[in-house]
Write an enzyme that holds these catalytic residues in place. Structure first.
Site, PDB file in Angstrom:
ATOM      1  N   VAL A   1      68.574  68.144  -5.507  1.00  0.00           N
ATOM      2  CA  VAL A   1      68.027  68.416  -6.667  1.00  0.00           C
ATOM      3  C   VAL A   1      68.283  67.527  -7.922  1.00  0.00           C
ATOM      4  O   VAL A   1      67.547  67.064  -8.589  1.00  0.00           O
ATOM      5  CB  VAL A   1      68.133  69.842  -7.136  1.00  0.00           C
ATOM      6  CG1 VAL A   1      67.761  70.317  -8.534  1.00  0.00           C
ATOM      7  CG2 VAL A   1      67.611  70.831  -6.019  1.00  0.00           C
TER       8      VAL A   1
ATOM      9  N   ASP B   1      79.377  64.073 -10.840  1.00  0.00           N
ATOM     10  CA  ASP B   1      79.357  64.907  -9.756  1.00  0.00           C
ATOM     11  C   ASP B   1      80.883  65.020  -9.403  1.00  0.00           C
ATOM     12  O   ASP B   1      81.844  63.905  -9.805  1.00  0.00           O
ATOM     13  CB  ASP B   1      78.536  64.391  -8.288  1.00  0.00           C
ATOM     14  CG  ASP B   1      78.542  65.363  -7.582  1.00  0.00           C
ATOM     15  OD1 ASP B   1      77.545  65.503  -7.194  1.00  0.00           O
ATOM     16  OD2 ASP B   1      79.486  65.859  -6.782  1.00  0.00           O
TER      17      ASP B   1
ATOM     18  N   ARG C   1      80.252  60.482  -2.917  1.00  0.00           N
ATOM     19  CA  ARG C   1      78.597  60.674  -3.462  1.00  0.00           C
ATOM     20  C   ARG C   1      78.619  59.772  -4.605  1.00  0.00           C
ATOM     21  O   ARG C   1      77.611  58.964  -4.578  1.00  0.00           O
ATOM     22  CB  ARG C   1      78.476  62.056  -3.702  1.00  0.00           C
ATOM     23  CG  ARG C   1      77.093  62.526  -4.266  1.00  0.00           C
ATOM     24  CD  ARG C   1      76.018  62.176  -3.153  1.00  0.00           C
ATOM     25  NE  ARG C   1      74.733  62.534  -3.864  1.00  0.00           N
ATOM     26  CZ  ARG C   1      73.627  61.871  -3.155  1.00  0.00           C
ATOM     27  NH1 ARG C   1      73.574  61.082  -2.211  1.00  0.00           N
ATOM     28  NH2 ARG C   1      72.461  62.394  -3.624  1.00  0.00           N
TER      29      ARG C   1
ATOM     30  N   THR D   1      74.478  76.840  -5.063  1.00  0.00           N
ATOM     31  CA  THR D   1      74.522  78.352  -5.028  1.00  0.00           C
ATOM     32  C   THR D   1      74.414  79.008  -3.666  1.00  0.00           C
ATOM     33  O   THR D   1      73.507  79.446  -3.083  1.00  0.00           O
ATOM     34  CB  THR D   1      73.470  78.910  -6.143  1.00  0.00           C
ATOM     35  OG1 THR D   1      72.357  78.276  -5.707  1.00  0.00           O
ATOM     36  CG2 THR D   1      73.767  78.809  -7.425  1.00  0.00           C
TER      37      THR D   1
ATOM     38  N   THR E   1      69.523  78.001  -8.067  1.00  0.00           N
ATOM     39  CA  THR E   1      69.001  79.194  -7.831  1.00  0.00           C
ATOM     40  C   THR E   1      69.753  80.286  -8.112  1.00  0.00           C
ATOM     41  O   THR E   1      70.906  80.307  -7.380  1.00  0.00           O
ATOM     42  CB  THR E   1      68.187  79.131  -6.642  1.00  0.00           C
ATOM     43  OG1 THR E   1      67.414  78.320  -6.359  1.00  0.00           O
ATOM     44  CG2 THR E   1      67.304  80.286  -6.336  1.00  0.00           C
TER      45      THR E   1
ATOM     46  N   CYS F   1      68.052  77.350   0.944  1.00  0.00           N
ATOM     47  CA  CYS F   1      67.180  78.016   0.136  1.00  0.00           C
ATOM     48  C   CYS F   1      66.594  79.574   0.506  1.00  0.00           C
ATOM     49  O   CYS F   1      67.047  80.465   0.314  1.00  0.00           O
ATOM     50  CB  CYS F   1      65.850  77.345  -0.573  1.00  0.00           C
ATOM     51  SG  CYS F   1      66.491  75.962  -1.551  1.00  0.00           S
TER      52      CYS F   1
ATOM     53  N   ARG G   1      72.318  71.750   6.495  1.00  0.00           N
ATOM     54  CA  ARG G   1      73.051  73.019   5.848  1.00  0.00           C
ATOM     55  C   ARG G   1      72.165  74.290   6.449  1.00  0.00           C
ATOM     56  O   ARG G   1      70.933  74.503   6.409  1.00  0.00           O
ATOM     57  CB  ARG G   1      72.812  73.004   4.451  1.00  0.00           C
ATOM     58  CG  ARG G   1      73.527  71.990   3.853  1.00  0.00           C
ATOM     59  CD  ARG G   1      73.413  71.665   2.336  1.00  0.00           C
ATOM     60  NE  ARG G   1      71.820  71.277   2.105  1.00  0.00           N
ATOM     61  CZ  ARG G   1      71.475  71.331   0.656  1.00  0.00           C
ATOM     62  NH1 ARG G   1      72.209  71.690  -0.269  1.00  0.00           N
ATOM     63  NH2 ARG G   1      70.477  70.977   0.744  1.00  0.00           N
TER      64      ARG G   1
HETATM   65  N1  LIG Z   1      67.655  71.684  -1.736  1.00  0.00           N
HETATM   66  C1  LIG Z   1      66.505  71.946  -2.365  1.00  0.00           C
HETATM   67  O1  LIG Z   1      65.589  71.575  -1.627  1.00  0.00           O
HETATM   68  C2  LIG Z   1      66.632  73.017  -3.337  1.00  0.00           C
HETATM   69  C3  LIG Z   1      65.188  73.380  -3.792  1.00  0.00           C
HETATM   70  C4  LIG Z   1      64.950  74.318  -5.007  1.00  0.00           C
HETATM   71  C5  LIG Z   1      66.318  74.932  -5.630  1.00  0.00           C
HETATM   72  N2  LIG Z   1      67.656  74.632  -5.096  1.00  0.00           N
HETATM   73  C6  LIG Z   1      68.659  74.877  -5.627  1.00  0.00           C
HETATM   74  O2  LIG Z   1      69.290  73.687  -6.328  1.00  0.00           O
HETATM   75  C7  LIG Z   1      70.834  73.766  -6.187  1.00  0.00           C
HETATM   76  C8  LIG Z   1      71.276  72.631  -5.889  1.00  0.00           C
HETATM   77  O3  LIG Z   1      70.822  72.505  -4.605  1.00  0.00           O
HETATM   78  P1  LIG Z   1      71.068  70.954  -3.855  1.00  0.00           P
HETATM   79  O4  LIG Z   1      70.173  71.198  -2.715  1.00  0.00           O
HETATM   80  O5  LIG Z   1      70.633  69.983  -4.856  1.00  0.00           O
HETATM   81  O6  LIG Z   1      72.606  71.045  -3.475  1.00  0.00           O
HETATM   82  P2  LIG Z   1      73.549  69.869  -2.923  1.00  0.00           P
HETATM   83  O7  LIG Z   1      74.609  70.625  -2.145  1.00  0.00           O
HETATM   84  O8  LIG Z   1      72.522  68.727  -2.288  1.00  0.00           O
HETATM   85  O9  LIG Z   1      74.161  69.101  -4.171  1.00  0.00           O
HETATM   86  C9  LIG Z   1      74.855  69.789  -5.270  1.00  0.00           C
HETATM   87  C10 LIG Z   1      75.984  68.789  -5.998  1.00  0.00           C
HETATM   88  O10 LIG Z   1      76.540  69.341  -6.616  1.00  0.00           O
HETATM   89  C11 LIG Z   1      77.828  68.887  -6.575  1.00  0.00           C
HETATM   90  N3  LIG Z   1      78.953  70.022  -7.152  1.00  0.00           N
HETATM   91  C12 LIG Z   1      79.414  70.923  -6.654  1.00  0.00           C
HETATM   92  N4  LIG Z   1      80.392  71.352  -7.544  1.00  0.00           N
HETATM   93  C13 LIG Z   1      80.172  70.795  -8.654  1.00  0.00           C
HETATM   94  C14 LIG Z   1      80.723  71.041  -9.884  1.00  0.00           C
HETATM   95  N5  LIG Z   1      81.662  71.753 -10.187  1.00  0.00           N
HETATM   96  N6  LIG Z   1      80.632  69.792 -10.706  1.00  0.00           N
HETATM   97  C15 LIG Z   1      79.690  69.027 -10.570  1.00  0.00           C
HETATM   98  N7  LIG Z   1      79.263  68.597  -9.545  1.00  0.00           N
HETATM   99  C16 LIG Z   1      79.278  69.670  -8.507  1.00  0.00           C
HETATM  100  C17 LIG Z   1      78.123  68.675  -5.242  1.00  0.00           C
HETATM  101  O11 LIG Z   1      79.142  67.588  -4.953  1.00  0.00           O
HETATM  102  C18 LIG Z   1      76.959  67.821  -4.715  1.00  0.00           C
HETATM  103  O12 LIG Z   1      76.817  66.788  -4.904  1.00  0.00           O
HETATM  104  C19 LIG Z   1      70.896  75.198  -5.618  1.00  0.00           C
HETATM  105  O13 LIG Z   1      71.202  76.251  -6.330  1.00  0.00           O
HETATM  106  C20 LIG Z   1      69.647  75.334  -4.855  1.00  0.00           C
HETATM  107  O14 LIG Z   1      69.689  76.797  -4.303  1.00  0.00           O
HETATM  108  C21 LIG Z   1      67.609  73.415  -4.180  1.00  0.00           C
END
Ligand SMILES: NC(=O)c1ccc[n+]([C@@H]2O[C@H](COP(=O)([O-])OP(=O)(O)OC[C@H]3O[C@@H](n4cnc5c(N)ncnc54)[C@H](O)[C@@H]3O)[C@@H](O)[C@H]2O)c1
Length: 422
Positions: free
Chosen positions: A13, A31, A36, A84, A119, A259, A330
């Site tokens: 995201v 991050d 990464r 999340t 989310t 999700c 995941r």
């Molecule tokens: N992947 C999807 O398609 C999607 C779609 C809609 C919503 N979401 C929601 O968006 C959110 C993020 O999802 P994602 O798929 O991008 O996750 P992800 O795991 O791909 O990325 C999250 C990033 O956050 C970093 N991170 C973790 N803790 C941290 C901290 N304390 N400080 C800074 N960085 C930190 C991680 O290292 C990682 O690079 C979630 O809540 C998910 O439910 C995801």
């Protein structure tokens, strides 16, 4: 005042969002994962959401990818896109949200805005995050700092519905801030925005989008189990019923990923904490989680039917990602199929041309490098994911990969002549 935006969490995201904002604003991507940050600084995105050119374009636009809190101190808008997940008991694990909020709180300044995109269940922004922001910053909510919530709707691997092309829900902690948050997103989202009346409405809207989908898929999965007992092809039934204008045309299958299989638990957690037992939502989760066992059982039963030995049977699994045409592993429910087959002491080999083998989640899997055409090796083949290349495999190919009678279990409805189709 000019906006300087910090995106916290550069995953599926956060990275595309940072790239989109970098075309108009000064952006810093933060991050905590060093590999990464290193790979992004070299122009590579392992999620494959951005091409090398796009990552380099962001860098050229002045974007900085950093691990260092010093680099984000002078931003005035913080957008949180951290994971999340749920824990082993299917309870929300808010650790990344809490930790990232603490990071921001320590550098929060007067008039800054913190927008959450992760989310969550309704109430997380105002009841969990705001108290942390106040405690660590010494500032006062809606007086000296403000919040927003704007959920993300991207779909990993989907190159058509990318972040700027999906209408975005926005919200803010006061009417003025809501307008400001809305205008910020409007400036990059070509599909437009929907300004929700409150942060809780925006939080609830996101979590029900995925809950509704989960429940609808569970219904189709349940129907598929019933039709299987009746020897009726579910896909034919859906095709026929789908001719009605208001029938929701979904296909049965595994529900994994970050999700749909996770978000409903955020809502059920909150509902239960308020004394309501969400039986329908939890029942749907149970049905969808049970599909992996059903598929493994089918493969086993078909092998027994065709007099194949189960112990050390060679089984080929096509696809392990949670969905087609993306590398995202995941919460993939294909792993549960493997676990089930391992209990019968079958030898499961996996072919998935999308997967990064250095990923910790895939390290213990028995991967093969190429599609083993003409190997005559497999007692059963399970087509678990609908990657494009798998659609090109012919009936003859399946025959030539099979040891004796081909047993082809088709989870995605993409095999011409399967032995069994979900
Ligand atoms: N992947 C999807 O398609 C999607 C779609 C809609 C919503 N979401 C929601 O968006 C959110 C993020 O999802 P994602 O798929 O991008 O996750 P992800 O795991 O791909 O990325 C999250 C990033 O956050 C970093 N991170 C973790 N803790 C941290 C901290 N304390 N400080 C800074 N960085 C930190 C991680 O290292 C990682 O690079 C979630 O809540 C998910 O439910 C995801």
């Amino acid at each position: 005042m000019n906006n300087k935006i910090c995106i916290i969490g550069l995953g599926y995201v956060g990275l595309p969002l940072a790239h989109a904002f970098s075309e108009k604003y000064e952006v810093v991507g933060f991050d905590i994962n060093k590999p990464r940050i290193d790979e992004l600084n070299s122009g590579f995105d392992r999620t494959l959401e951005l091409t090398e050119n796009q990552v380099k374009e962001s860098l050229k636009n002045g974007m900085k990818f950093t691990l260092n809190v010093e680099d984000i101190k002078d931003c005035n808008i913080y957008i949180v896109t951290v994971p999340t997940p749920i824990d082993d008991n299917n309870e929300p694990d808010l650790t990344p949200i809490v930790k990232s909020t603490e990071t921001i709180a320590k550098i929060l300044k007067k008039d800054d805005i913190v927008i959450y995109e992760s989310t969550v269940y309704p109430g997380v922004t105002e009841e969990v995050c705001v108290p942390i922001l106040e405690e660590f910053s010494g500032l006062k909510f809606n007086e000296t700092f403000f919040c927003g919530y704007s959920p993300e709707r991207i779909n990993p691997g989907d190159k058509e519905h990318t972040v700027t092309k999906i209408l975005k829900i926005t919200s803010g902690s006061t009417p003025e801030i809501a307008k400001k948050v809305d205008n910020l997103y409007k400036s990059i989202i070509t599909a437009g925005t929907h300004l929700a009346p409150t942060i809780k409405v925006a939080e609830a809207a996101k979590v029900i989008e995925n809950t509704q989908r989960d429940v609808n898929i569970a219904l189709i999965n349940e129907l598929a189990m019933i039709f299987d007992l009746m020897n009726i092809n579910t896909h034919d039934v859906i095709e026929a019923a789908g001719t009605k204008w208001n029938f929701i045309k979904l296909t049965p299958g595994l529900v994994g990923g970050h999700c749909i299989g996770v978000d409903p638990y955020y809502l059920t957690h909150k509902a239960q904490s308020l004394g309501y037992m969400p039986n329908l939502i939890l029942g749907a989760r149970q049905i969808n989680n049970g599909m992996s066992k059903l598929i493994a059982d089918k493969a086993i039963k078909k092998m027994v039917k065709f007099d194949k030995k189960l112990k050390n049977a060679n089984i080929l699994l096509l696809g392990v990602t949670f969905k087609e045409n993306c590398p995202d592993m995941r919460n993939s429910k294909v792993m549960d199929i493997i676990k089930e087959l391992n209990e019968y002491e079958c030898n499961v080999e996996v072919y998935d041309y999308w997967v990064d083998r250095s990923d910790k989640e895939t390290k213990h899997l028995n991967f093969i490098d190429e599609l083993p055409l003409n190997s005559k090796k497999y007692d059963s083949i399970i087509v678990a994911v609908g990657h494009d290349k798998f659609k090109e495999i012919t009936t003859d190919d399946y025959k030539n990969m099979s040891n004796g009678e081909p047993i082809i279990i088709d989870v995605k409805g993409i095999v011409e002549k399967p032995t069994w189709r979900l």
